[in-house]
Design a protein around this motif. Structure first.
Motif, short mmCIF file in Angstrom:
data_model
loop_
_atom_site.label_atom_id
_atom_site.label_comp_id
_atom_site.label_asym_id
_atom_site.label_seq_id
_atom_site.Cartn_x
_atom_site.Cartn_y
_atom_site.Cartn_z
N ASP A 66 0.86 -1.18 0.00
CA ASP A 66 0.00 0.00 0.00
C ASP A 66 0.90 1.23 0.00
O ASP A 66 1.54 1.54 1.00
CB ASP A 66 -0.91 -0.01 1.24
CG ASP A 66 -2.02 1.03 1.17
OD1 ASP A 66 -1.75 2.13 0.65
OD2 ASP A 66 -3.13 0.75 1.63
N THR A 67 0.94 1.93 -1.12
CA THR A 67 1.86 3.07 -1.24
C THR A 67 1.45 4.24 -0.36
O THR A 67 2.29 5.08 -0.01
CB THR A 67 2.01 3.52 -2.70
OG1 THR A 67 0.71 3.60 -3.30
CG2 THR A 67 2.84 2.52 -3.49
N ALA A 68 0.18 4.32 0.03
CA ALA A 68 -0.23 5.36 0.98
C ALA A 68 0.39 5.11 2.35
O ALA A 68 0.75 6.05 3.07
CB ALA A 68 -1.76 5.41 1.08
N VAL A 69 0.55 3.83 2.71
CA VAL A 69 1.22 3.47 3.96
C VAL A 69 2.72 3.76 3.84
O VAL A 69 3.33 4.33 4.76
CB VAL A 69 0.98 1.97 4.29
CG1 VAL A 69 1.85 1.52 5.46
CG2 VAL A 69 -0.49 1.74 4.59
N ILE A 70 3.32 3.37 2.72
CA ILE A 70 4.74 3.62 2.49
C ILE A 70 5.05 5.11 2.62
O ILE A 70 6.09 5.51 3.16
CB ILE A 70 5.17 3.11 1.09
CG1 ILE A 70 4.92 1.60 0.95
CG2 ILE A 70 6.62 3.47 0.80
CD1 ILE A 70 5.73 0.73 1.85
N ALA A 71 4.15 5.95 2.13
CA ALA A 71 4.38 7.41 2.12
C ALA A 71 4.46 7.99 3.53
O ALA A 71 5.00 9.09 3.72
CB ALA A 71 3.28 8.11 1.33
N GLN A 72 3.91 7.28 4.52
CA GLN A 72 3.93 7.79 5.88
C GLN A 72 5.14 7.29 6.68
O GLN A 72 5.34 7.71 7.82
CB GLN A 72 2.64 7.38 6.60
CG GLN A 72 1.37 7.87 5.92
CD GLN A 72 1.39 9.36 5.63
OE1 GLN A 72 1.69 10.18 6.50
NE2 GLN A 72 1.08 9.72 4.38
N ALA A 73 5.93 6.41 6.11
CA ALA A 73 7.10 5.86 6.80
C ALA A 73 8.26 6.86 6.75
O ALA A 73 8.29 7.75 5.90
CB ALA A 73 7.51 4.54 6.16
N PRO A 74 9.24 6.73 7.64
CA PRO A 74 10.40 7.62 7.59
C PRO A 74 11.09 7.57 6.23
O PRO A 74 11.31 6.49 5.67
CB PRO A 74 11.31 7.05 8.69
CG PRO A 74 10.37 6.38 9.65
CD PRO A 74 9.29 5.80 8.80
N VAL A 75 11.45 8.73 5.72
CA VAL A 75 12.03 8.83 4.38
C VAL A 75 13.36 8.08 4.32
O VAL A 75 13.71 7.49 3.29
CB VAL A 75 12.20 10.30 3.96
CG1 VAL A 75 12.90 10.41 2.61
CG2 VAL A 75 10.83 10.98 3.89
N ARG A 76 14.09 8.08 5.42
CA ARG A 76 15.39 7.39 5.42
C ARG A 76 15.25 5.92 5.07
O ARG A 76 16.11 5.34 4.38
CB ARG A 76 16.06 7.54 6.79
CG ARG A 76 17.44 6.88 6.86
CD ARG A 76 18.04 6.93 8.25
NE ARG A 76 19.18 6.04 8.37
CZ ARG A 76 19.73 5.69 9.53
NH1 ARG A 76 19.26 6.18 10.66
NH2 ARG A 76 20.76 4.85 9.55
N LEU A 77 14.15 5.29 5.50
CA LEU A 77 13.92 3.88 5.18
C LEU A 77 13.70 3.68 3.68
O LEU A 77 14.21 2.73 3.09
CB LEU A 77 12.73 3.36 5.96
CG LEU A 77 12.92 3.24 7.48
CD1 LEU A 77 11.59 2.96 8.17
CD2 LEU A 77 13.92 2.15 7.81
N PHE A 78 12.95 4.59 3.08
CA PHE A 78 12.71 4.53 1.64
C PHE A 78 14.02 4.70 0.87
O PHE A 78 14.29 3.99 -0.10
CB PHE A 78 11.72 5.63 1.26
CG PHE A 78 11.34 5.66 -0.20
CD1 PHE A 78 10.40 4.78 -0.71
CD2 PHE A 78 11.90 6.58 -1.06
CE1 PHE A 78 10.02 4.81 -2.05
CE2 PHE A 78 11.54 6.63 -2.40
CZ PHE A 78 10.60 5.75 -2.89
N VAL A 79 14.85 5.64 1.32
CA VAL A 79 16.15 5.86 0.68
C VAL A 79 17.04 4.64 0.84
O VAL A 79 17.76 4.24 -0.09
CB VAL A 79 16.83 7.12 1.26
CG1 VAL A 79 18.27 7.25 0.77
CG2 VAL A 79 16.03 8.37 0.89
N SER A 80 16.98 4.00 2.00
CA SER A 80 17.73 2.76 2.20
C SER A 80 17.31 1.70 1.19
O SER A 80 18.14 0.94 0.67
CB SER A 80 17.52 2.24 3.63
OG SER A 80 18.10 0.96 3.79
N GLY A 81 16.00 1.65 0.91
CA GLY A 81 15.51 0.71 -0.12
C GLY A 81 16.12 0.97 -1.47
O GLY A 81 16.43 0.04 -2.23
#
Length: 366
Positions: free
Chosen positions: A153-168
């Motif tokens: 669910d990308t709406a859920v992903i959007a609420q996570a810390p940005v650093r985690l997304f960058v780590s991905g």
């Protein structure tokens, strides 16, 4: 050797996709154990409860212990058997998801994966990375099949810390270079075959999406919104990187990550952050062109991925520490031996120090 490509049974992605989890899970089981950390479970529990009730799926909640270790896997399996569960739903980040996959395999039940962050390519893979209870890399558990369902669910992903997304993005950054190395070496992939042309194309597409949309996606997430750039990079981090790495293979970048885990000061750095530096080490080992190095360095700096040892916690760099990392990187069975040339602790030692120097020089120039 035959060419083999594997993938999840079903991949679902989109804003609000979690609303349909009951419909998708009901086709796999009627009583679920939902495993995740507190933040991951808090994020999905209300929607999950509504959707499961609608589709007549009962469930119990189990909190993840923090490490994908053999004792944690055994604990979850015992819980599954005690409660007569017939499907496990893993929610959260990579280690919780890997634990769910390993427990499902041991208990011989289906597994549904619900990442609440896009920090690794773990969700889609038929692989669990096993650590010691203290967080040191132990082994890879290659599973006989991929998850039955991956729901993002990308709406859920959007609420996570940005650093985690960058780590991905750091984890996904290695996919193409490792796939390319394995193809050149005719090295086996995770299911024990050679890479297909489709898998190589997906690995390259993963890299191309990161370079084109990575910064735009990060900027959108800093505003807490999921744009089309975010959708593309979530797919790259999760699906394309997952398919690319396991159907083409791993090489030096992930082996360097595993080697770095022997240094306690790197344990605070996320998986993808260490893989990002490992990618730079692999490019140095392969003597890649200045253009390729420049593109990777520019990308990493633009989104905030580390390109130096200091950025992943190694403040005091000593020959003894780097030698220890190099030895662990080259341990028997490590994926660095999939490179299309022989490697040794000496060459890895040199490449780590050279990559660190290149990274530092680039940061000073910019």
């Amino acid at each position: 050797m035959n060419k083999i490509m594997i993938s999840p049974g079903r991949y679902v992605q989109g804003a609000g996709a979690l609303d349909d989890i009951g419909k998708h899970v009901a086709g796999l089981g009627t009583k679920a154990l939902v495993l995740g950390g507190k933040r991951g479970l808090d994020t999905i529990q209300k929607v999950l409860e509504t959707s499961f009730k609608e589709h007549k799926v009962s469930y119990i909640i189990e909190h993840f212990g923090g490490e994908c270790s053999q004792p944690e896997i055994n604990r979850i399996v015992a819980n599954i058997r005690q409660n007569d569960v017939n499907i496990i739903v893993g929610a959260g980040g990579g280690k919780a998801l890997d634990t769910a996959k390993a427990a499902a395999y041991t208990a011989k039940i289906p597994v549904a994966i619900v990442p609440t962050i896009a920090a690794t390519d773990a969700p889609c893979s038929a692989l669990s990375v096993i650590y010691t209870p203290e967080g040191v890399f132990d082994s890879y558990l290659v599973l006989p099949k991929n998850p039955d369902l991956v729901l993002v669910d990308t709406a859920v992903i959007a609420q996570a810390p940005v650093r985690l997304f960058v780590s991905g993005m750091g984890d996904a950054l290695a996919t193409w270079f490792e796939a390319d190395a394995c193809a050149k070496a005719f090295a086996g992939n995770l299911p024990g075959g050679l890479s297909t042309s489709a898998a190589l194309c997906l690995a390259k597409l993963c890299y191309d999406i990161l370079i084109e949309y990575g910064l735009h996606a990060k900027l959108a997430l800093e505003q807490g919104v999921a744009t089309e750039a975010v959708e593309k990079v979530v797919e790259a981090n999760t699906l394309l990187s997952g398919l690319g790495f396991e159907s083409s293979g791993l090489a030096a970048a992930h082996a360097v990550h595993n080697g770095l885990t022997v240094l306690p000061e790197t344990h605070h750095a996320y998986h993808g952050e260490k893989v990002s530096f490992g990618t730079l080490v692999q490019l140095v080992l392969e003597n890649r062109s200045s253009r390729e190095l420049e593109e990777v360095l520019h990308f990493c700096k633009s989104v905030g991925l580390p390109v130096t040892l200091k950025e992943i916690g190694v403040e005091q760099i000593t020959p003894e520490k780097i030698r220890q990392v190099a030895e662990a990187t080259c341990a028997p069975g490590e994926t660095i031996h999939n490179q299309p040339f022989s490697v040794s602790p000496n060459t890895v030692y040199a490449a780590i120090l050279a990559a660190d120097a290149i990274g530092n020089a680039y940061l000073k120039q910019k």
